[in-house]
Design a protein around this motif. Structure first.
Motif, mmCIF file in Angstrom:
data_model
loop_
_atom_site.group_PDB
_atom_site.id
_atom_site.type_symbol
_atom_site.label_atom_id
_atom_site.label_comp_id
_atom_site.label_asym_id
_atom_site.label_seq_id
_atom_site.Cartn_x
_atom_site.Cartn_y
_atom_site.Cartn_z
ATOM 1 N N ASN A 107 -4.748 5.480 -1.052
ATOM 2 C CA ASN A 107 -4.661 5.325 -2.509
ATOM 3 C C ASN A 107 -5.982 5.653 -3.215
ATOM 4 O OD1 ASN A 107 -1.834 4.215 -3.127
ATOM 5 N ND2 ASN A 107 -2.476 2.953 -1.406
ATOM 6 N N THR B 97 -1.857 -1.015 -5.070
ATOM 7 C CA THR B 97 -3.127 -1.361 -4.428
ATOM 8 C C THR B 97 -3.663 -2.711 -4.890
ATOM 9 O OG1 THR B 97 -3.582 1.013 -4.450
ATOM 10 C CG2 THR B 97 -5.390 -0.424 -3.829
ATOM 11 N N LYS C 291 -4.370 -5.911 -2.478
ATOM 12 C CA LYS C 291 -5.683 -6.569 -2.321
ATOM 13 C C LYS C 291 -5.575 -8.072 -2.600
ATOM 14 C CE LYS C 291 -7.973 -3.464 -4.889
ATOM 15 N NZ LYS C 291 -9.100 -2.787 -5.565
ATOM 16 N N LEU D 289 -6.125 1.592 1.458
ATOM 17 C CA LEU D 289 -7.140 1.902 0.444
ATOM 18 C C LEU D 289 -7.484 3.386 0.453
ATOM 19 C CD1 LEU D 289 -9.507 -1.179 0.937
ATOM 20 C CD2 LEU D 289 -8.088 -0.730 -1.072
ATOM 21 N N CYS D 290 -7.604 3.931 1.651
ATOM 22 C CA CYS D 290 -7.942 5.353 1.788
ATOM 23 C C CYS D 290 -6.823 6.226 1.221
ATOM 24 C CB CYS D 290 -8.163 5.673 3.269
ATOM 25 S SG CYS D 290 -9.009 7.233 3.566
ATOM 26 N N GLU E 47 -14.276 1.647 -1.716
ATOM 27 C CA GLU E 47 -13.945 0.296 -1.244
ATOM 28 C C GLU E 47 -13.739 0.277 0.269
ATOM 29 O OE1 GLU E 47 -11.170 -2.164 -3.601
ATOM 30 O OE2 GLU E 47 -11.095 -0.435 -4.962
ATOM 31 N N VAL E 48 -13.180 1.374 0.774
ATOM 32 C CA VAL E 48 -12.960 1.490 2.226
ATOM 33 C C VAL E 48 -14.298 1.421 2.950
ATOM 34 C CG1 VAL E 48 -12.170 3.020 4.079
ATOM 35 C CG2 VAL E 48 -10.848 2.849 1.985
ATOM 36 N N PHE F 296 0.841 -1.212 0.000
ATOM 37 C CA PHE F 296 0.000 0.000 0.000
ATOM 38 C C PHE F 296 0.869 1.253 0.000
ATOM 39 C CE2 PHE F 296 -3.628 -2.620 1.756
ATOM 40 C CZ PHE F 296 -4.510 -2.341 0.723
ATOM 41 N N CYS G 151 -9.150 4.948 -2.707
ATOM 42 C CA CYS G 151 -10.180 3.916 -2.925
ATOM 43 C C CYS G 151 -11.241 4.039 -1.834
ATOM 44 C CB CYS G 151 -9.554 2.527 -2.915
ATOM 45 S SG CYS G 151 -8.242 2.290 -4.124
#
Length: 573
Positions: free
Chosen positions: A409, A377, A381, A406-407, A414-415, A372, A411
């Motif tokens: 990057n 990313t 995952k 995720l946050c 998705e978070v 990350f 996303c």
């Protein structure tokens, strides 16, 4: 005795009860107390003191208090020994105030505290760092015509040495000699340890030699202090001499854990080369290094970004016939990831698998965080899915890493989906996850959900930290709710959470960006009040906004006086 018709008396019962109490066989001791009472023999001070000592040594405070009450109910008058035992019990259970009250109540009962009484209270004050109370009590011993012994002086010397007041400790050391009290091994060991801790090794050696010259046999603790001192300050030749001397005198030398703790401290301070030298020392004195010791050194080299040396240490470990464990791989992989060498970390992760080592939660967490951090990313995952499918335990820290990654990057959707899934599983969140989610909700402009989540922090048994408050403040200012941000800052301070330099600088820049000059000035004053400094970004923004051509030049007087000459200061530079 029973067979010959000889009836046990109070001395017989006291002897048996005392022996049982010393063996901590309290049930049997209580049985004989009951038998004693049933036989018509009245328990005395000796009986109860034995029982109180037994229960106190076993950590049963309630029974100690109960016995004291029973003693007084049976008209058995507590003596000085009883009070000393009760004071000791109270101190063991953290009731120092009650112990002190008990000490001072002795006089009202017609009892005179003895040396042991003073030692107990002095030790209590010393342990709690109440040095003024300690020395006042020591000075009052003369009133009771009690001369301090070596144990009393040792308590004072230890207390001052522990608090870093070595000069005062040495004054007490000299005072005890003036009063004709000879220092013992404990006295010398305490002073030698304090000198070594301060790096005053010459003074420590002088005291060590003085101890030997006066005929006091050195304890192993004195040798360990000197060895630790010389190891820490780089004189390994001298350290080795003391290890050899210990062994010649039939003492066990310091073990691997002793040297490992010194190495750990040196590595934490970035002094890895010195820690590496200690490895050579223990090999020379015939000790075999273990995996833990190599893990410390590998971690130390990773900390100072010397990955080639860390890898070399990994190879040396194998050449010593030691097998790297999951933790070893985890430390080295973490070093690669933190130093932006994620591919090297992944190669090592695969090597671990080929060797038949099953990755732990820690190993996966390290890899996930590294991926990350590198912005990979998709790979992160995939690795997370692999972790779940392989049956490795997924902990709160893992979810924190995934959500934060995720946050970071971008996303955010998705978070939120993952967070809602975890909520449905009734997972207990920590403050880090809540903080990540507050930030994520704001990023996708679901401001109210962010506020609701923040508001629910106390009801979930959590406490917001400075990062949580910073995210809230940043977004409140961004949406124009400046007064609400101010109110939140005040509530943060009331809750005991202190703003750090990063937070205040961030707030100042946000407020200046919105043209809130007075508000920004208020937070600049807070920076000064806390003796922080303005960051380079903040200073650059101030110069651009308030210089001759800056958009807020005419409002410079709204800033604190200290910052109203910023243009001239910049010109001088």
């Amino acid at each position: 005795m029973a067979q010959q018709g000889v009836a046990p008396d109070v001395v017989t019962y006291n002897s048996v009860i005392d022996a049982l109490c010393k063996a901590r066989a309290m049930d049997k001791a209580e049985y004989f107390l009951g038998q004693m009472v049933d036989s018509g023999i009245v328990p005395d001070n000796v009986t109860y003191n034995s029982l109180i000592h037994g229960y106190s040594s076993s950590g049963h405070r309630k029974e100690v208090v109960s016995l004291f009450k029973e003693m007084t109910n049976r008209s058995v008058t507590p003596d000085v020994c009883t009070y000393n035992l009760l004071m000791t019990s109270l101190y063991k259970n953290g009731n120092s105030k009650e112990a002190a009250q008990l000490f001072y109540s002795m006089a009202t009962k017609g009892l005179k505290p003895d040396t042991i009484s003073y030692a107990i209270l002095l030790h209590g004050y010393a342990t709690e760092g109440c040095l003024v109370d300690m020395i006042n009590l020591f000075n009052s011993m003369a009133t009771d015509c009690i001369l301090p012994n070596c144990h009393i002086f040792n308590i004072l010397i230890y207390a001052y040495a522990k608090s870093g007041k070595l000069d005062k400790a040495m004054l007490i050391f000299k005072d005890m000699q003036k009063q004709g009290v000879s220092p013992d091994a404990v006295t010398y060991s305490t002073v030698i340890h304090a000198f070594c801790k301060k790096g005053r090794l010459d003074d420590a050696v002088i005291k060590f030699n003085q101890m030997i010259d006066t005929g006091v046999r050195p304890e192993a603790s004195a040798y360990r202090s000197l060895i630790q001192g010389f190891c820490t300050h780089g004189d390994l030749v001298k350290a080795k001499e003391y290890v050899t001397e210990m062994m010649k005198k039939g003492m066990l030398p310091p073990d691997i854990m002793f040297f490992s703790s010194i190495m750990q401290k040196l590595c934490t301070e970035g002094r890895v080369i010195e820690a590496r030298d200690i490895l050579d020392l223990i090999v020379r004195i015939g000790m075999r290094p273990n995996v833990f010791m190599f893990n410390i050194l590998i971690g130390g080299y990773c900390l100072v970004c010397k990955m080639e040396d860390a890898t070399k240490m990994f190879e040396d470990m194998v050449s010593f016939g030691l097998e790297p464990c999951n933790i070893t791989y985890g430390i080295l992989i973490n070093g690669y990831c933190k130093n932006r060498r994620i591919d090297d970390g992944l190669i090592l992760f695969q090597e671990m698998l080929h060797k038949g080592l099953k990755p732990t939660t820690f190993n996966y967490n390290v890899i996930l965080d590294g991926l990350f951090l590198a912005g990979r990313t998709v790979a992160a995952k995939e690795k997370f899915d692999e972790m779940v499918e392989s049956g490795v335990s997924v902990c709160t820290d893992t979810y924190s890493i995934v959500l934060a990654g995720l946050c970071r990057n971008n996303c955010s959707s998705e978070v939120i989906m993952l967070f809602q899934k975890l909520r449905a599983m009734n997972m207990k969140f920590n403050i880090r996850i809540v903080t990540i989610m507050v930030d994520a909700f704001y990023k996708v402009r679901r401001n109210q959900e962010a506020k609701d989540l923040f508001a629910a922090i106390p009801s979930n048994g959590l406490v917001a930290n400075v990062v949580t408050y910073s995210i809230m403040m940043k977004n409140l200012i961004k949406e124009g709710s400046v007064e609400e941000a101010d109110t939140l800052f005040l509530s943060m301070e009331k809750s005991g959470c202190t703003a750090n330099s990063w937070m205040l600088n961030h707030i100042i820049r946000r407020l200046l960006g919105r043209g809130e000059i007075v508000k920004a000035g208020n937070y600049m004053s807070k920076v000064d009040a806390k003796s922080y400094s303005l960051e380079a970004k903040t200073v650059s923004l101030l110069i651009s906004l308030f210089s001759g051509k800056g958009k807020y030049r005419e409002h410079i007087k709204l800033l604190p006086m200290k910052y109203q000459f910023i243009e001239e200061a910049a010109t001088v530079e």
